[in-house]
Motif scaffolding. Structure first.
Motif, PDB file in Angstrom:
ATOM      1  N   GLN A   1       0.812  -1.214   0.000  1.00 45.39           N
ATOM      2  CA  GLN A   1       0.000   0.000   0.000  1.00 45.39           C
ATOM      3  C   GLN A   1       0.855   1.278   0.000  1.00 45.39           C
ATOM      4  O   GLN A   1       0.437   2.301  -0.542  1.00 45.39           O
ATOM      5  CB  GLN A   1      -0.930  -0.004   1.228  1.00 45.39           C
ATOM      6  CG  GLN A   1      -2.075  -0.994   1.095  1.00 45.39           C
ATOM      7  CD  GLN A   1      -3.123  -0.792   2.172  1.00 45.39           C
ATOM      8  OE1 GLN A   1      -3.113   0.239   2.847  1.00 45.39           O
ATOM      9  NE2 GLN A   1      -4.026  -1.735   2.310  1.00 45.39           N
ATOM     10  N   GLU A   2       2.013   1.186   0.602  1.00 46.08           N
ATOM     11  CA  GLU A   2       2.857   2.395   0.672  1.00 46.08           C
ATOM     12  C   GLU A   2       3.271   2.887  -0.707  1.00 46.08           C
ATOM     13  O   GLU A   2       3.057   4.067  -1.052  1.00 46.08           O
ATOM     14  CB  GLU A   2       4.095   2.118   1.535  1.00 46.08           C
ATOM     15  CG  GLU A   2       5.013   3.321   1.713  1.00 46.08           C
ATOM     16  CD  GLU A   2       4.314   4.495   2.383  1.00 46.08           C
ATOM     17  OE1 GLU A   2       4.708   5.644   2.115  1.00 46.08           O
ATOM     18  OE2 GLU A   2       3.341   4.260   3.149  1.00 46.08           O
ATOM     19  N   PRO A   3       3.863   2.063  -1.588  1.00 43.85           N
ATOM     20  CA  PRO A   3       4.178   2.571  -2.949  1.00 43.85           C
ATOM     21  C   PRO A   3       2.921   2.934  -3.726  1.00 43.85           C
ATOM     22  O   PRO A   3       2.941   3.863  -4.547  1.00 43.85           O
ATOM     23  CB  PRO A   3       4.922   1.402  -3.595  1.00 43.85           C
ATOM     24  CG  PRO A   3       4.631   0.227  -2.778  1.00 43.85           C
ATOM     25  CD  PRO A   3       4.370   0.708  -1.404  1.00 43.85           C
ATOM     26  N   LEU A   4       1.810   2.204  -3.476  1.00 42.09           N
ATOM     27  CA  LEU A   4       0.571   2.544  -4.181  1.00 42.09           C
ATOM     28  C   LEU A   4       0.100   3.936  -3.781  1.00 42.09           C
ATOM     29  O   LEU A   4      -0.363   4.728  -4.624  1.00 42.09           O
ATOM     30  CB  LEU A   4      -0.506   1.497  -3.879  1.00 42.09           C
ATOM     31  CG  LEU A   4      -1.870   1.727  -4.545  1.00 42.09           C
ATOM     32  CD1 LEU A   4      -1.755   1.730  -6.069  1.00 42.09           C
ATOM     33  CD2 LEU A   4      -2.874   0.663  -4.091  1.00 42.09           C
ATOM     34  N   ARG A   5       0.185   4.238  -2.472  1.00 42.46           N
ATOM     35  CA  ARG A   5      -0.228   5.582  -2.039  1.00 42.46           C
ATOM     36  C   ARG A   5       0.648   6.672  -2.679  1.00 42.46           C
ATOM     37  O   ARG A   5       0.171   7.755  -3.011  1.00 42.46           O
ATOM     38  CB  ARG A   5      -0.152   5.657  -0.509  1.00 42.46           C
ATOM     39  CG  ARG A   5      -1.362   5.015   0.195  1.00 42.46           C
ATOM     40  CD  ARG A   5      -1.416   5.425   1.649  1.00 42.46           C
ATOM     41  NE  ARG A   5      -0.312   4.853   2.423  1.00 42.46           N
ATOM     42  CZ  ARG A   5      -0.378   3.695   3.067  1.00 42.46           C
ATOM     43  NH1 ARG A   5      -1.498   2.987   3.025  1.00 42.46           N
ATOM     44  NH2 ARG A   5       0.653   3.245   3.742  1.00 42.46           N
TER      45      ARG A   5
ATOM     46  N   LEU B   1      -0.560   9.608  -4.978  1.00 42.03           N
ATOM     47  CA  LEU B   1      -0.230  10.998  -4.635  1.00 42.03           C
ATOM     48  C   LEU B   1       0.303  11.744  -5.856  1.00 42.03           C
ATOM     49  O   LEU B   1      -0.114  12.870  -6.168  1.00 42.03           O
ATOM     50  CB  LEU B   1       0.791  11.023  -3.495  1.00 42.03           C
ATOM     51  CG  LEU B   1       1.269  12.416  -3.051  1.00 42.03           C
ATOM     52  CD1 LEU B   1       0.099  13.260  -2.526  1.00 42.03           C
ATOM     53  CD2 LEU B   1       2.349  12.281  -1.985  1.00 42.03           C
ATOM     54  N   PHE B   2       1.246  11.095  -6.554  1.00 46.54           N
ATOM     55  CA  PHE B   2       1.805  11.745  -7.752  1.00 46.54           C
ATOM     56  C   PHE B   2       0.758  11.898  -8.848  1.00 46.54           C
ATOM     57  O   PHE B   2       0.716  12.908  -9.560  1.00 46.54           O
ATOM     58  CB  PHE B   2       3.014  10.953  -8.274  1.00 46.54           C
ATOM     59  CG  PHE B   2       4.234  11.081  -7.388  1.00 46.54           C
ATOM     60  CD1 PHE B   2       4.756  12.330  -7.083  1.00 46.54           C
ATOM     61  CD2 PHE B   2       4.857   9.947  -6.865  1.00 46.54           C
ATOM     62  CE1 PHE B   2       5.887  12.449  -6.265  1.00 46.54           C
ATOM     63  CE2 PHE B   2       5.979  10.069  -6.047  1.00 46.54           C
ATOM     64  CZ  PHE B   2       6.504  11.323  -5.751  1.00 46.54           C
ATOM     65  N   VAL B   3      -0.108  10.900  -9.000  1.00 46.63           N
ATOM     66  CA  VAL B   3      -1.179  10.993  -9.993  1.00 46.63           C
ATOM     67  C   VAL B   3      -2.093  12.163  -9.652  1.00 46.63           C
ATOM     68  O   VAL B   3      -2.523  12.933 -10.526  1.00 46.63           O
ATOM     69  CB  VAL B   3      -1.968   9.682 -10.073  1.00 46.63           C
ATOM     70  CG1 VAL B   3      -3.260   9.867 -10.873  1.00 46.63           C
ATOM     71  CG2 VAL B   3      -1.128   8.582 -10.705  1.00 46.63           C
ATOM     72  N   SER B   4      -2.391  12.325  -8.361  1.00 42.44           N
ATOM     73  CA  SER B   4      -3.256  13.422  -7.925  1.00 42.44           C
ATOM     74  C   SER B   4      -2.600  14.777  -8.219  1.00 42.44           C
ATOM     75  O   SER B   4      -3.257  15.723  -8.675  1.00 42.44           O
ATOM     76  CB  SER B   4      -3.553  13.291  -6.438  1.00 42.44           C
ATOM     77  OG  SER B   4      -4.336  14.368  -5.984  1.00 42.44           O
TER      78      SER B   4
ATOM     79  N   ALA C   1      -7.557   4.887 -13.082  1.00 44.45           N
ATOM     80  CA  ALA C   1      -8.479   3.759 -12.869  1.00 44.45           C
ATOM     81  C   ALA C   1      -7.733   2.525 -12.380  1.00 44.45           C
ATOM     82  O   ALA C   1      -8.206   1.786 -11.500  1.00 44.45           O
ATOM     83  CB  ALA C   1      -9.229   3.461 -14.163  1.00 44.45           C
ATOM     84  N   ALA C   2      -6.534   2.296 -12.937  1.00 46.51           N
ATOM     85  CA  ALA C   2      -5.752   1.111 -12.538  1.00 46.51           C
ATOM     86  C   ALA C   2      -5.313   1.217 -11.086  1.00 46.51           C
ATOM     87  O   ALA C   2      -5.322   0.228 -10.344  1.00 46.51           O
ATOM     88  CB  ALA C   2      -4.538   0.963 -13.463  1.00 46.51           C
ATOM     89  N   THR C   3      -4.883   2.428 -10.648  1.00 51.88           N
ATOM     90  CA  THR C   3      -4.466   2.574  -9.248  1.00 51.88           C
ATOM     91  C   THR C   3      -5.645   2.371  -8.301  1.00 51.88           C
ATOM     92  O   THR C   3      -5.505   1.778  -7.223  1.00 51.88           O
ATOM     93  CB  THR C   3      -3.846   3.960  -9.021  1.00 51.88           C
ATOM     94  OG1 THR C   3      -4.777   4.975  -9.418  1.00 51.88           O
ATOM     95  CG2 THR C   3      -2.560   4.110  -9.820  1.00 51.88           C
ATOM     96  N   LYS C   4      -6.831   2.871  -8.682  1.00 53.63           N
ATOM     97  CA  LYS C   4      -8.008   2.676  -7.835  1.00 53.63           C
ATOM     98  C   LYS C   4      -8.383   1.193  -7.755  1.00 53.63           C
ATOM     99  O   LYS C   4      -8.759   0.679  -6.700  1.00 53.63           O
ATOM    100  CB  LYS C   4      -9.185   3.482  -8.357  1.00 53.63           C
ATOM    101  CG  LYS C   4      -9.014   4.973  -8.160  1.00 53.63           C
ATOM    102  CD  LYS C   4     -10.208   5.739  -8.716  1.00 53.63           C
ATOM    103  CE  LYS C   4     -10.032   7.248  -8.503  1.00 53.63           C
ATOM    104  NZ  LYS C   4     -11.166   8.022  -9.055  1.00 53.63           N
ATOM    105  N   ARG C   5      -8.300   0.496  -8.907  1.00 55.39           N
ATOM    106  CA  ARG C   5      -8.610  -0.939  -8.910  1.00 55.39           C
ATOM    107  C   ARG C   5      -7.600  -1.692  -8.057  1.00 55.39           C
ATOM    108  O   ARG C   5      -7.949  -2.624  -7.324  1.00 55.39           O
ATOM    109  CB  ARG C   5      -8.603  -1.463 -10.334  1.00 55.39           C
ATOM    110  CG  ARG C   5      -9.025  -2.933 -10.428  1.00 55.39           C
ATOM    111  CD  ARG C   5      -9.197  -3.374 -11.869  1.00 55.39           C
ATOM    112  NE  ARG C   5      -9.598  -4.766 -11.914  1.00 55.39           N
ATOM    113  CZ  ARG C   5      -8.762  -5.805 -11.855  1.00 55.39           C
ATOM    114  NH1 ARG C   5      -7.475  -5.599 -11.754  1.00 55.39           N
ATOM    115  NH2 ARG C   5      -9.226  -7.041 -11.897  1.00 55.39           N
TER     116      ARG C   5
ATOM    117  N   LEU D   1      -8.413  -4.025  -4.877  1.00 61.32           N
ATOM    118  CA  LEU D   1      -7.965  -5.417  -4.851  1.00 61.32           C
ATOM    119  C   LEU D   1      -7.185  -5.725  -3.567  1.00 61.32           C
ATOM    120  O   LEU D   1      -7.401  -6.746  -2.924  1.00 61.32           O
ATOM    121  CB  LEU D   1      -7.097  -5.696  -6.077  1.00 61.32           C
ATOM    122  CG  LEU D   1      -6.574  -7.139  -6.231  1.00 61.32           C
ATOM    123  CD1 LEU D   1      -7.734  -8.124  -6.318  1.00 61.32           C
ATOM    124  CD2 LEU D   1      -5.688  -7.257  -7.464  1.00 61.32           C
ATOM    125  N   ILE D   2      -6.282  -4.784  -3.211  1.00 61.66           N
ATOM    126  CA  ILE D   2      -5.511  -5.004  -1.976  1.00 61.66           C
ATOM    127  C   ILE D   2      -6.421  -5.016  -0.763  1.00 61.66           C
ATOM    128  O   ILE D   2      -6.295  -5.863   0.128  1.00 61.66           O
ATOM    129  CB  ILE D   2      -4.425  -3.924  -1.844  1.00 61.66           C
ATOM    130  CG1 ILE D   2      -3.347  -4.109  -2.926  1.00 61.66           C
ATOM    131  CG2 ILE D   2      -3.786  -3.973  -0.460  1.00 61.66           C
ATOM    132  CD1 ILE D   2      -2.325  -2.991  -2.971  1.00 61.66           C
TER     133      ILE D   2
END
Length: 588
Positions: free
Chosen positions: A370-374, A378-381, A404-408, A412-413
C-alpha cells in the motif's frame, strides 16, 4: 450384582420349589407306607381273632365230647370207655394249649385263659391209674360235685368268645377304614405326583426352549461381536484377580499375531509387552489390589512378527456370583490412530507456518504494497491538479487509465486483506441481532440505494451467535452485489425473508442433525446462468466484463468464508435477466 453376570433369583426360586416338592413326596410316601403297614397289621389281627374264635369253637366242641365220654365211662364202667375218655381229654388239652398259644400276646385274655385251665382240670380230671383199680364211685361223686363247673366253664368260654367277637368287630371296623383309605390316599398321592412331575416337565421343556433360544442368541451375538471386534480393531479380556489365568477374545490372538497356547496366562501375556512398558501392567495390578475399579492405560506390545503396536486398555473390576473379583476390559490397537494423529500434527504444524506466512503477507499487503501505491496515487493526484489541463487529448486518456488502474489496485488489496482476515476466528461469538446488522448496511449504502431507487423489503430477522463484524461484511457484500448487478432504468427491489429448516434438507452441510435459519436475499437484477451457481463463490471469479461492472471477484468468496466460519453454508439461484436469490444458512 453387576449386569455382566446372570441373576440367579429365578434359579433360587426353582430350587426352593423343587426341594418343597421332594419333601411333600417324601412325606406322602412315608404316610402311605404307614397306612399300608396299619392295613397289614389290622389284617393280621383279624386273622388272629378268627383263629382264636375257631380255637374257642374247637375247645367247646372238645369239652362237649369229653363231657359225653365222661358220662359213658360212668355208665359203662369199662376200659374202652375209659380209653375214649382219656383220648378225648387229650384232644381237649391240645385244643386248650392251641388257644393258649394264640392268646399269648393278648393281655386282656391272659387271666381268663388261666381260669379256664382251672375249670377244665376241675371238671375233667384224668384217669391216671388202671381202670380196675379206679374207684368208680369216687369218680362219679367227683363228677356230681363239679356238675356246676361245666356250666361256669361254658359261661366263661362264652365270655371269652364274646370278648373275641367284640375285638374282632373293632378290628374289622378299623380294617375297613384302613382298607378304604389307602386306595384314596394312593389316588391323591398319584395325582399330586403326576401333577408335580407334569409341572416339572413343563418347566424343564420351557427352560429348555428358552435355553435353546438364549443359546442361539448367544451364538449369534458371539459371531456379531467377533466380527465387530475384527472391524473395530479391538478385543476384550477377563481374568480372576486371584489367579494367573486370563481369557482373551478370538481377535486378540490375531492382533498379537499369536496362538492361544502362547499366552493362556497373564504372566505369559506380559512377555508380549514392550520391556519399557511392563511396569504399567504391574502398576495396573497394584491398583486392583488397592481397590480401584476403573482405569485406562496405554502401552506398547511387540507382535510375534516383530511389529511394534500401540495399545489402549480400558478396564474395570466387578464381582461375580461367588463374590470373587473379576478384571474385565477391552483393548484397542491405536497404532494407526497415532500415526494419523502424528500426520495431523505435522499438517497442523505446516498450517501454523502457512498462517504465519499469511500474516506476513497481510503485513506486506497492508504496508509494503500500500505504501508505494499511495505514493503513485499521490503523484497521480498532483499531476491531475497541476498538469492535466496541459495534456493533449491522447495523453489525457492514458492518464485516466492510470488513475483507474491505481483505484482498482487499491480495491484489490483491500479485498484481499478482508478475505485473509475472514479466516481468523480469534473474534468472540456473541448474540447478534441481524435486524441491527441490516439497518447498518442500509445506512452504509444510503446514497447508492437512493441512486438505484432501491426498495428493501425485510421481514423480522433472527438473533444468532456470530461475530458481528463478519455478519456486517456478509450483509454488505450481498447487498452490494445486488446493487452492482441491478438493471438499468428499473427500480431495484431486494426482498429478505427468514425461515427455520432441518439440516437434512440442506445439501453440502457439515452437521445435518441441527436446525438452521434460512435467510434468503432475492433481487430483480440481471441474474446469472445457474451453471455458475457454485463457481461465483470462488475467489477472483467474475461472470461479467470489468469495464461494465467493476469489482475484484472476491466479494462472494468472502461471504462463503464468513458463513463457513459460522458453521453454515451459502448457495445461490439465478436466471439470466430475471434476478438472483442468495440463501444463507446459519445454525439456530
Amino acid at each position: 450384582m453387576n449386569n455382566f453376570y446372570i441373576n440367579n433369583k429365578k434359579e433360587t426360586v426353582l430350587t426352593f420349589l423343587f426341594v418343597i416338592a421332594l419333601i411333600i413326596l417324601s412325606v406322602l410316601i412315608a404316610v402311605f407306607y404307614q397306612k399300608i403297614k396299619a392295613t397289614t397289621e389290622s389284617e393280621n389281627k383279624i386273622m388272629q381273632s378268627y383263629n382264636v374264635h375257631l380255637a374257642i369253637i374247637e375247645l367247646v366242641s372238645n369239652i362237649n365230647e369229653v363231657e359225653i365220654k365222661q358220662r359213658d365211662f360212668i355208665t359203662e364202667k369199662d376200659s374202652l370207655t375209659a380209653a375214649h375218655y382219656n383220648s378225648t381229654l387229650i384232644k381237649l388239652q391240645n385244643s386248650y394249649r392251641n388257644l393258649e398259644l394264640k392268646l399269648k400276646d393278648d393281655f386282656s385274655q391272659k387271666k381268663n385263659i388261666s381260669i379256664l385251665n382251672e375249670y377244665i382240670n376241675k371238671k375233667f380230671p384224668p384217669l391216671a391209674v388202671p381202670i380196675e383199680q379206679y374207684s368208680i364211685e369216687k369218680f362219679k361223686l367227683n363228677t356230681e360235685k363239679n356238675k356246676n363247673v361245666l356250666t361256669v366253664l361254658l359261661l366263661h368260654i362264652n365270655m371269652m368268645k364274646g370278648m373275641g367277637i367284640f375285638k374282632l368287630a373293632t378290628v374289622q371296623a378299623s380294617h375297613k377304614y384302613d382298607k378304604t383309605l389307602p386306595p384314596l390316599f394312593f389316588l391323591w398321592t398319584s395325582f399330586l405326583t403326576v401333577l408335580i412331575i407334569s409341572g416339572a416337565y413343563w418347566k424343564i421343556q420351557t427352560g429348555y426352549k428358552n435355553l435353546k433360544k438364549t443359546n442361539n442368541q448367544l451364538i449369534t451375538n458371539k459371531i456379531i461381536y467377533e466380527y465387530s471386534e475384527e472391524i473395530g480393531q479391538l478385543s476384550h479380556f477377563y481374568t480372576n484377580v486371584l489367579s494367573d489365568k486370563i481369557y482373551f477374545s478370538k481377535n486378540s490372538y490375531k492382533m498379537l499375531g499369536s496362538s492361544f497356547e502362547e499366552f493362556p496366562s497373564l504372566s505369559k501375556f506380559i512377555d508380549f509387552v514392550h520391556p519399557d512398558d511392563r511396569h504399567l501392567v504391574k502398576e495396573m495390578q497394584q491398583k486392583i489390589i488397592e481397590g480401584q475399579n476403573a482405569f485406562i492405560y496405554y502401552f506398547r506390545i511387540i507382535r510375534k512378527d516383530g511389529q511394534l503396536r500401540y495399545i489402549k486398555v480400558t478396564a474395570k473390576t466387578i464381582s461375580d456370583l461367588f463374590k470373587e473379583t473379576i478384571l474385565m476390559g477391552i483393548y484397542v490397537d491405536i497404532t494407526d490412530e497415532l500415526k494419523k494423529a502424528k500426520e495431523l500434527e505435522e499438517k497442523v504444524f505446516d498450517l501454523e507456518i502457512s498462517n504465519k506466512e499469511l500474516s506476513a503477507f497481510n503485513y506486506v499487503a497492508s504496508h509494503d504494497l500500500q505504501e508505494p501505491l499511495r505514493k503513485v496515487q499521490l503523484f497521480v493526484s498532483r499531476i491531475r491538479t497541476e498538469h492535466y489541463d496541459l495534456f493533449p487529448a491522447g495523453l489525457k486518456q492514458s492518464f485516466s487509465r492510470i488513475e483507474a488502474a491505481t483505484k482498482r489496485m487499491e480495491r484489490l488489496i483491500n479485498d484481499l486483506l478482508v478475505f485473509s482476515r475472514s479466516n481468523k476466528l480469534d473474534k468472540e461469538f456473541i448474540k447478534t441481532d441481524l435486524n441491527d446488522i441490516l439497518k447498518n448496511t442500509i445506512q452504509d449504502f444510503d446514497e447508492l440505494l437512493k441512486e438505484k431507487k432501491t426498495d428493501i423489503i425485510g421481514g423480522i430477522l433472527p438473533t444468532v451467535d456470530a461475530i458481528p463484524f463478519q455478519m456486517q461484511q456478509l450483509f454488505n457484500n450481498i447487498i452490494s452485489n445486488s446493487l452492482k448487478y441491478a438493471k438499468e432504468n428499473i427500480p431495484l427491489v431486494i426482498s429478505i425473508s427468514t425461515k427455520i429448516v432441518s439440516g437434512d434438507e440442506i445439501p453440502k452441510l457439515r452437521n445435518r442433525t441441527l436446525k438452521y435459519y434460512q435467510i434468503s436475499f432475492t433481487d430483480n437484477g440481471i441474474g446469472f446462468d445457474q451453471q455458475y451457481a457454485e463457481s461465483i463463490f470462488t475467489i477472483f471469479s467474475r461472470l461479467h466484463d470489468e469495464s461494465k461492472y467493476t469489482g475484484t471477484g472476491i466479494g462472494l468468496a468472502i461471504c462463503k468464508k464468513i458463513v463457513d466460519n459460522h458453521k453454515g453454508t451459502i448457495s445461490a439461484e439465478g436466471l439470466t435477466n430475471n434476478g438472483a436469490v442468495f440463501h444463507v444458512f446459519l445454525p439456530v
